[in-house]
Design a protein around this motif. Structure first.
Motif, PDB file in Angstrom:
ATOM      1  N   CYS A 170      -0.674  -4.399  15.705  1.00  0.00           N
ATOM      2  CA  CYS A 170      -0.936  -4.267  14.269  1.00  0.00           C
ATOM      3  C   CYS A 170      -1.232  -2.824  13.860  1.00  0.00           C
ATOM      4  O   CYS A 170      -1.379  -2.543  12.658  1.00  0.00           O
ATOM      5  N   PRO A 190       0.630  -0.122  13.626  1.00  0.00           N
ATOM      6  CA  PRO A 190       1.547   0.470  12.638  1.00  0.00           C
ATOM      7  C   PRO A 190       1.247   0.050  11.203  1.00  0.00           C
ATOM      8  O   PRO A 190       1.541   0.800  10.270  1.00  0.00           O
ATOM      9  N   LEU A 191       0.682  -1.137  11.033  1.00  0.00           N
ATOM     10  CA  LEU A 191       0.265  -1.553   9.698  1.00  0.00           C
ATOM     11  C   LEU A 191      -1.011  -0.818   9.285  1.00  0.00           C
ATOM     12  O   LEU A 191      -1.098  -0.268   8.175  1.00  0.00           O
ATOM     13  N   GLN A 217      -0.852   2.830   8.011  1.00  0.00           N
ATOM     14  CA  GLN A 217      -0.337   3.117   6.667  1.00  0.00           C
ATOM     15  C   GLN A 217      -1.398   2.955   5.576  1.00  0.00           C
ATOM     16  O   GLN A 217      -1.148   3.295   4.414  1.00  0.00           O
ATOM     17  N   ALA A 274      -2.455  -5.850   2.904  1.00  0.00           N
ATOM     18  CA  ALA A 274      -2.760  -5.946   4.331  1.00  0.00           C
ATOM     19  C   ALA A 274      -3.840  -6.978   4.670  1.00  0.00           C
ATOM     20  O   ALA A 274      -3.660  -7.772   5.610  1.00  0.00           O
ATOM     21  N   TYR A 281       0.266 -12.269  10.044  1.00  0.00           N
ATOM     22  CA  TYR A 281       1.001 -11.246  10.798  1.00  0.00           C
ATOM     23  C   TYR A 281       0.472 -11.103  12.223  1.00  0.00           C
ATOM     24  O   TYR A 281       1.247 -10.853  13.155  1.00  0.00           O
ATOM     25  N   ARG A 294       2.838 -16.382  11.940  1.00  0.00           N
ATOM     26  CA  ARG A 294       3.691 -15.362  11.304  1.00  0.00           C
ATOM     27  C   ARG A 294       4.981 -15.963  10.741  1.00  0.00           C
ATOM     28  O   ARG A 294       5.633 -15.348   9.889  1.00  0.00           O
ATOM     29  N   LEU A 351       6.636  -1.927   4.262  1.00  0.00           N
ATOM     30  CA  LEU A 351       6.894  -3.119   5.076  1.00  0.00           C
ATOM     31  C   LEU A 351       8.083  -2.903   6.006  1.00  0.00           C
ATOM     32  O   LEU A 351       8.100  -3.425   7.133  1.00  0.00           O
ATOM     33  N   LYS A 360       8.809  -0.335   7.627  1.00  0.00           N
ATOM     34  CA  LYS A 360       8.435   0.522   8.750  1.00  0.00           C
ATOM     35  C   LYS A 360       7.721  -0.238   9.871  1.00  0.00           C
ATOM     36  O   LYS A 360       7.461   0.331  10.936  1.00  0.00           O
ATOM     37  N   LEU A 361       7.394  -1.511   9.644  1.00  0.00           N
ATOM     38  CA  LEU A 361       6.657  -2.272  10.647  1.00  0.00           C
ATOM     39  C   LEU A 361       7.601  -2.721  11.753  1.00  0.00           C
ATOM     40  O   LEU A 361       8.670  -3.277  11.485  1.00  0.00           O
ATOM     41  N   SER A 385       7.239  -5.212  13.840  1.00  0.00           N
ATOM     42  CA  SER A 385       7.386  -6.665  13.710  1.00  0.00           C
ATOM     43  C   SER A 385       7.644  -6.961  12.241  1.00  0.00           C
ATOM     44  O   SER A 385       6.730  -6.990  11.420  1.00  0.00           O
ATOM     45  N   LYS A 386       8.899  -7.155  11.911  1.00  0.00           N
ATOM     46  CA  LYS A 386       9.306  -7.272  10.510  1.00  0.00           C
ATOM     47  C   LYS A 386       8.816  -8.591   9.904  1.00  0.00           C
ATOM     48  O   LYS A 386       9.169  -9.682  10.375  1.00  0.00           O
TER      49      LYS A 386
END
Length: 632
Positions: free
Chosen positions: A461, A463-464, A467, A528, A535, A540, A558, A560-561, A563-564
């Motif tokens: 998580c 990368p989320l 941001q 988030a 997520y 998910r 979104l 850029k994550l 896990s899309k």
């Protein structure tokens, strides 16, 4: 006769609430309220309330004023379940001393219930609040109000004995209009209410911090007509003269045999002259003479008698026709029956439609007396807080079974799509009541952001989190993740005589997704916290983010994550019926306790077999994919 406050008395209540509100507003951010000795004094007072002499008065008052038939069990529940909630309150208080949270101490309004007022109102809502310095104003009821006032009188007298400040507890005998005006005047005050969904929705209009438990049409599914099932239906439908929140309202079964309800189920029902006689005979499902009831000539339209002389009625929807609505008919024994061919009853098609009905109407409990695989499918496909499995040959499951102190956590939730119309949060027993109006400190969350790492199991998580620009929001997201690492680990076993599993659960399997609906101004910081319970877990695949095409910045974030997430580019939701839940994302103005926050989006509750040490139940239910688990 109930005496309602005149203008002068109402003004005195408003002035008191204003004084208490002003004191609460002075509480410094990050500071601890001055409450020296409150907790210890209230605990000593509580021990006296639960002593044989005073507890007997509480039971007697409720039997006299409400005709409660089994006040002894309620006091036993109070002794055991409040022990758990006291420990939870101690943990909450410790977190405040450490500067992690701030308990809001604006006066709390207590909306009393008829049944279980001693446990729910006196112990859960009143004592747990005042021992942490939260003043309460107990509101009168328009009916069966006297026993609530009686326990207030006992409490007030004991407060003087034990040195608990009298300003912490007040009783206001007000009209409905006066109560609404009072709550509207003090929007920072929570109201703790147990009652119907209709009333909760009206209160929510004037009280944004309403925390409500709201009942629901409890349902039993049985596949056989055995003496044990007949007994379970009888006890469940008639408990407290159909005056308990867990009373059975809806039976799903094969087509009823001729006169089965009249002879096998209700034929042996007895009447008693008073609730005192019920106490003496341990007859908690006898009918009490003198309670308001319909006779054969003035019953509710569409129902027919289920007894030759007693006021017990039913209606049957044949061919699997589920009722469009069910009136609970408080303290009147009415039973809706949905019947269909036995083979169709266990089919995937019917069980799915029944699960959808349960999601729409949200009973407190579902009890299944039938095969284990049927019980498992019903539990996985619904989102109820209380689920019980039994056998037609015995022991059979009742609708009125839950012991929170044993891990059988209890809750009366509104339907998920309508939840925020009725309450700020779902109410779960056991929990510390002041925690529903407690927030994390923004400064503490910024500290969490700067220093506290997240567990390796949720490192995907990052990368989320990277941001996010708001330090408090980022810290809150880390608190959410750490909570999920601790709590979303599959089922926990209960501690009682029955075989119980409890824990966080995914939304019902096969019930549609949760839509997280964004606007053109929604940011990744707004999204988030709501997104993470899905997520970061095996839920998910149970959500979808709806983003307007014009919100390019959110769509970019979104994308850029690694896990899309599932994203739908649209201006709102056009097909609302296809979703399990619809959440309108907005910026966070405060940071509530993480367990309450997550419960807005994720199922919570327990499931159980009524048999002890039931290995077959444990093997089947522990392996279910419905349990919430963290992981990529």
């Amino acid at each position: 006769k109930q005496i309602i406050a005149d203008h002068e008395a109402f003004d005195a209540v408003v002035n008191l609430a204003q004084t208490l509100t002003s004191e609460a507003d002075k509480q410094p951010e990050g500071g601890v309220h001055e409450r020296d000795g409150y907790l210890e004094a209230v605990r000593r007072l509580e021990a006296v309330l639960l002593s044989d002499e005073v507890a007997a008065k509480l039971v007697g008052n409720q039997a006299m004023d409400f005709c409660k038939q089994d006040g002894i069990t309620e006091i036993e529940e109070s002794v055991q379940a409040t022990d758990v909630e006291r420990k939870l309150n101690d943990m909450l208080s410790k977190d405040e001393v450490l500067g992690k949270v701030a308990i809001q101490r604006h006066p709390a309004f207590i909306g009393c219930v008829s049944n279980f007022s001693n446990f729910l109102d006196l112990f859960r809502k009143t004592l747990r609040n005042i021992e942490l310095g939260v003043p309460v104003v107990i509101l009168s009821r328009s009916n069966t109000s006297q026993h609530c006032y009686r326990w207030f009188q006992i409490l007030s007298q004991l407060m003087g004995v034990f040195g608990v400040p009298q300003h912490l507890v007040s009783f206001a005998s007000l009209s409905i209009d006066q109560q609404r005006q009072l709550m509207k005047t003090f929007p920072k005050s929570p109201c703790y209410f147990t009652g119907s969904r209709e009333i909760a929705k009206l209160i929510r209009e004037v009280c944004p911090l309403l925390v409500a438990s709201t009942g629901g049409p409890n349902t039993m599914l049985c596949t056989e007509f055995t003496p044990k099932v007949a007994e379970a239906v009888r006890m469940s439908a008639c408990i407290e003269n159909s005056g308990q929140c867990t009373a059975l309202r809806h039976l799903v079964s094969p087509p009823l045999p001729d006169a089965w309800l009249e002879k096998e189920v209700f034929g042996s029902i007895q009447t008693v002259d008073s609730s005192v006689q019920s106490l003496e005979q341990n007859g908690f499902y006898d009918l009490v003479a003198g309670l308001p009831s319909e006779g054969p000539d003035n019953k509710k339209p569409g129902y027919i008698p289920a007894h030759s002389s007693l006021p017990i009625f039913y209606r049957e929807g044949a061919g699997g026709a589920l009722p469009a609505s069910i009136e609970e008919n408080w303290r009147r024994v009415y039973l809706d029956v949905t019947s269909t061919d036995k083979e169709f009853l266990s089919s995937d098609g019917f069980t799915r439609s029944l699960c959808d009905w349960l999601i729409e109407h949200q009973p407190i409990s579902l009890s299944v007396n039938g095969p284990l695989d049927l019980a498992l499918r019903m539990w996985e496909g619904s989102g109820l807080c209380v689920f019980s499995w039994g056998s037609p040959e015995g022991p059979a499951a009742l609708s009125c079974q839950a012991r929170p102190q044993d891990g059988e956590c209890f809750g009366e939730f509104p339907p998920r799509k309508e939840l925020r119309e009725h309450t700020r949060f779902p109410v779960i027993v056991p929990t510390p009541t002041p925690g529903y109006n407690t927030n994390y400190q923004a400064k503490q969350l910024e500290f969490v952001d700067s220093l506290a790492p997240i567990a390796h199991t949720v490192a995907f998580c990052n990368p989320l989190l990277d941001q996010l620009t708001n330090g408090a929001v980022k810290g809150f997201c880390k608190v959410i993740l750490n909570y999920l690492v601790d709590a979303a680990t599959g089922p926990k076993r209960g501690a009682g005589a029955r075989s119980c599993l409890f824990g966080l659960q995914r939304p019902p399997l096969g019930a549609g997704k949760t839509a997280l609906v964004c606007t053109e101004s929604t940011t990744i910081d707004d999204l988030a916290p709501v997104m993470l319970p899905f997520y970061a877990t095996n839920a998910r695949d149970a959500y979808q983010i709806v983003v307007p095409p014009s919100n390019a910045s959110l769509l970019s974030a979104l994308s850029k994550l690694p896990s899309k997430p599932a994203v739908k580019k649209a201006d709102g939701v056009a097909d609302a019926a296809s979703y399990y839940n619809i959440v309108h994302v907005s910026p966070m103005s405060s940071f509530p306790l993480v367990g309450h926050f997550v419960s807005l989006y994720i199922s919570v509750g327990h499931c159980k077999s009524v048999k002890g040490d039931d290995d077959a139940f444990f093997d089947a239910f522990e392996a279910s994919p419905k349990w919430l688990r963290v992981g990529p």
